[in-house]
Design a protein around this motif. Structure first.
Motif, PDB file in Angstrom:
ATOM      1  N   ARG A   1       0.467   5.214   0.655  1.00 50.49           N
ATOM      2  CA  ARG A   1      -0.474   6.124   1.301  1.00 50.49           C
ATOM      3  C   ARG A   1       0.046   7.561   1.197  1.00 50.49           C
ATOM      4  NH1 ARG A   1      -4.565   2.385   1.947  1.00 50.49           N
ATOM      5  NH2 ARG A   1      -3.860   0.587   3.173  1.00 50.49           N
ATOM      6  N   HIS A   2      -0.652   8.387   0.396  1.00 50.28           N
ATOM      7  CA  HIS A   2      -0.242   9.793   0.200  1.00 50.28           C
ATOM      8  C   HIS A   2       1.258   9.869  -0.096  1.00 50.28           C
ATOM      9  CE1 HIS A   2      -4.201  10.908   1.559  1.00 50.28           C
ATOM     10  NE2 HIS A   2      -4.031  10.224   2.677  1.00 50.28           N
TER      11      HIS A   2
ATOM     12  N   GLY B   1       4.371  10.813   2.945  1.00 51.64           N
ATOM     13  CA  GLY B   1       3.508   9.654   2.946  1.00 51.64           C
ATOM     14  C   GLY B   1       4.222   8.386   3.381  1.00 51.64           C
ATOM     15  N   ASN B   2       3.573   7.242   3.154  1.00 52.36           N
ATOM     16  CA  ASN B   2       4.093   5.961   3.625  1.00 52.36           C
ATOM     17  C   ASN B   2       3.996   4.903   2.545  1.00 52.36           C
ATOM     18  OD1 ASN B   2       4.505   6.656   6.535  1.00 52.36           O
ATOM     19  ND2 ASN B   2       2.289   6.986   6.431  1.00 52.36           N
TER      20      ASN B   2
ATOM     21  N   VAL C   1      -3.196   0.500  -3.702  1.00 55.84           N
ATOM     22  CA  VAL C   1      -3.104  -0.796  -3.025  1.00 55.84           C
ATOM     23  C   VAL C   1      -2.885  -1.869  -4.086  1.00 55.84           C
ATOM     24  CG1 VAL C   1      -4.293  -2.524  -1.620  1.00 55.84           C
ATOM     25  CG2 VAL C   1      -4.550  -0.092  -1.089  1.00 55.84           C
TER      26      VAL C   1
ATOM     27  N   ALA D   1       0.836  -1.209   0.000  1.00 54.98           N
ATOM     28  CA  ALA D   1       0.000   0.000   0.000  1.00 54.98           C
ATOM     29  C   ALA D   1       0.866   1.253   0.000  1.00 54.98           C
ATOM     30  CB  ALA D   1      -0.926   0.004   1.211  1.00 54.98           C
TER      31      ALA D   1
ATOM     32  N   ASP E   1      -1.975   7.256  -3.891  1.00 54.62           N
ATOM     33  CA  ASP E   1      -2.705   6.283  -3.060  1.00 54.62           C
ATOM     34  C   ASP E   1      -2.966   5.055  -3.919  1.00 54.62           C
ATOM     35  OD1 ASP E   1      -3.389   7.162  -0.294  1.00 54.62           O
ATOM     36  OD2 ASP E   1      -4.116   8.926  -1.367  1.00 54.62           O
TER      37      ASP E   1
ATOM     38  N   ASP F   1       3.662   0.822   2.794  1.00 58.65           N
ATOM     39  CA  ASP F   1       3.456  -0.314   3.692  1.00 58.65           C
ATOM     40  C   ASP F   1       3.649  -1.614   2.927  1.00 58.65           C
ATOM     41  OD1 ASP F   1       2.764   1.486   5.707  1.00 58.65           O
ATOM     42  OD2 ASP F   1       0.644   1.457   5.128  1.00 58.65           O
TER      43      ASP F   1
END
Length: 629
Positions: A5-6, A56-57, A23, A3, A21, A59
């Motif tokens: 994220r931002h 952001g991240n 997934v 994922a 963004d 994952d």
């Protein structure tokens, strides 16, 4: 699951990605597409932990096993097969432990090593490494050859084989088809279709992408948009999106007429040649993508030749190869070549790397003189030649303007600048040093220098290696409109299928016409592989005397096999229809603009059907081999 994220990423002061963004579900085969410089390779670097997000991240599962192709290959003395085998680090460590324990006479350590090897099914590891090498074009006699003895292109293949050998949950492939011939590309495509993990691939080979991926991530204007389906499905959906936004409507209409003119032109040939019919089908596949094509940043063309002689070039009983520098026996690559090229003919050369395609092209162009036989050319023949080394031969420090002025010293500055502008070297770009150019920009300049001379025969040896998808499409259009003759070597099936009306197979020391289109060639390669495996099995078993005649039981077996084949073919046809129906639904703006759950369900159905199609094809091949045996 992976994922973003931002997620944001910079390269120097330039913002590549912003607020991404996304997934990625486990088991997806995701194609990452976008123009050169949009951040595709940087995204891979972030996944590998080589660069950190600017915001952001990202994952990822903590214990994910990741594999990718190394960019460098040290000049190692290790045998090629050992280098590939070492891609499975756990197996390589266990084999080392076994060897060290054996040398030390440590029976306990040997037992532990044996147990580890058995647990990971490691005793067939060397055979698996050998199959990877074979699939990527390495002949059996090279498997024990030291890595240091291979050229750069073959070392790239070794790194690819090593990455495929590595057990992985996530496989990252950046331009894996570069340096591969068409035979190896087809093999890799089949291998990846059966890969069990999550695959992310960057490629400018659209037919390879169509054959492999289940989802497409399009990077554009600093962000990314996810599409369900292969590259062709992505183009249709993006085209629909652009139409909804009313972008370049008039250009889209012009592009539609342009495509239709190609279809109309080649339909006249379709009743005469299967290759021309295949070409029409490929053109018709592009219907509905006009908005994407109209969005391309540039278009170029090869000017109409001043003269088009009917009989352009001929090789009569030619033996092609390389003379010995020390006066010894020459190295004959191709023997008794009978090749005649008429005006307007468009020939694609097929065959594995090293079999003689480039040797044939060099002999056609006159760079290599025939070792025997005769090369005849028309007095008005004018060749435009793009070799694999052409891009590297550009003068360092010189600009596009410098290159063309040197080639055409009597042309005015304005004429030179206008011409370079049509090849997307407009304004100050014409005066920039090629030192800072990408491989694609260098290739575009090399093609522009060829086009300036207005050749009536183009001999192109792998012209697309450095080109992105937009540039490849522009080249395909330019070659399709070219009035002269063409001989093309390329592993890009989309390009070959769009511009070639005839194919020659160059392999096993001969060059001969291939009766069929590219789909026929793919089937022929599969059939040849099955026959080879059958011959190997026969050779490995002791000869058994067979009774004369044909037992009734054998005839019954054949009938059962034929019935099984018929059932498989019926189901494959049904699956193809269901996939086509799903692709049409996924291209519907109401669907991909509606609830995410509906899109997800359709995507899952498409993934399941694609997997079933792969299993059916495997079963069909197994039954066919059984029938042949």
């Amino acid at each position: 699951m992976i994922a973003f994220r931002h997620f944001a990423l910079r390269r120097g002061s330039r913002l590549l990605l912003s607020d991404l963004d996304l997934v990625i579900q486990t088991g997806w085969r995701l194609g990452v597409v976008g123009r050169n410089g949009c951040g595709k390779s940087s995204l891979f670097a972030a996944l590998q932990g080589d660069v950190e997000a600017d915001a952001g991240n990202l994952d990822m599962p903590s214990k994910v096993r990741m594999a990718s192709v190394a960019q460098e290959t040290p000049a190692l003395p290790d045998a090629a097969i050992d280098y590939v085998l070492a891609g499975d680090e756990v197996l390589a460590a266990a084999l080392r432990a076994e060897s060290e324990a054996m040398d030390a006479g440590d029976m306990d350590a040997m037992a532990r090593a044996h147990q580890m090897i058995e647990e990971i099914n490691g005793y067939d590891g060397r055979a698996r490494a050998g199959r990877l090498l074979h699939g990527l074009g390495f002949s059996p006699d090279t498997h024990e050859q030291p890595v240091k003895d291979f050229s750069g292109g073959w070392r790239v293949r070794l790194n690819l084989a090593r990455a495929l050998m590595c057990p992985s949950d996530l496989l990252l492939l950046d331009e894996p088809t570069n340096h591969l011939d068409l035979d190896a590309v087809l093999w890799l495509e089949e291998w990846l279709r059966h890969y069990q993990g999550t695959l992310l691939v960057i490629s400018h080979d659209r037919e390879f992408m169509d054959g492999v991926i289940t989802h497409t991530l399009h990077l554009n204007d600093g962000t990314g948009k996810l599409y369900t389906g292969n590259y062709s499905a992505f183009e249709r959906m993006r085209a629909e999106y652009l139409r909804q936004q009313q972008i370049a409507h008039s250009r889209e209409q012009a592009e539609r007429a342009h495509l239709q003119s190609f279809v109309d032109r080649f339909k006249a040939k379709a009743s005469k040649a299967r290759q021309a019919q295949s070409r029409v089908k490929r053109l018709e596949k592009l219907a509905g993508t006009e908005a994407v094509r109209a969005e391309r940043p540039f278009r170029f063309s090869f000017a109409r030749p001043d003269r088009l002689p009917d009989s352009m070039l001929q090789l009569e009983a030619v033996y092609a190869g390389y003379p010995d520098e020390h006066g010894g026996e020459p190295a004959i690559i191709l023997g008794d070549v009978q090749f005649r090229l008429e005006a307007g003919e468009r020939i694609g050369l097929l065959g594995p790397n090293g079999a003689g395609k480039s040797t044939l092209v060099k002999t056609l162009v006159g760079e290599l003189m025939p070792l025997a036989g005769e090369r005849k050319i028309h007095k008005d023949l004018k060749i435009g030649y793009f070799a694999q080394h052409t891009v590297e031969s550009l003068q360092e420090g010189a600009s596009p303007y410098d290159h063309l002025q040197l080639q055409a010293p009597n042309a005015s500055a304005q004429v030179i600048r206008d011409f370079l502008g049509t090849w997307n070297f407009a304004g100050d770009r014409a005066f920039e040093s090629v030192d800072g150019f990408s491989g694609g920009e260098r290739a575009r300049l090399a093609l522009a220098l060829i086009a300036w001379e207005k050749p009536n025969l183009l001999l192109l040896d792998e012209p697309t290696n450095h080109l992105d998808l937009d540039m490849r499409e522009a080249l395909a259009d330019a070659l399709a409109e070219f009035d002269g003759a063409l001989v093309l070597v390329s592993h890009d099936r989309h390009l070959l299928g769009l511009v070639c009306d005839e194919f020659w197979r160059v392999a096993d020391g001969v060059a001969e016409s291939f009766e069929g289109d590219l789909d026929d060639y793919a089937r022929w390669l599969k059939g040849r592989g099955a026959a080879s495996r059958k011959a190997e099995k026969k050779g490995a078993s002791a000869p058994v005397a067979k009774p004369a005649g044909r037992p009734a039981a054998r005839a019954t077996d054949d009938k059962a096999v034929r019935q099984a084949i018929a059932k498989l073919e019926q189901r494959m046809a049904q699956v193809d229809q269901e996939l086509e129906r799903l692709q049409q639904r996924l291209a519907d703006p109401e669907v991909y603009g509606g609830p995410t759950a509906v899109m997800k369900e359709l995507g899952q159905q498409q993934t399941q059907l694609t997997a079933e199609k792969g299993r059916l094809e495997q079963d069909w091949m197994a039954q066919y081999e059984r029938l042949e045996a």
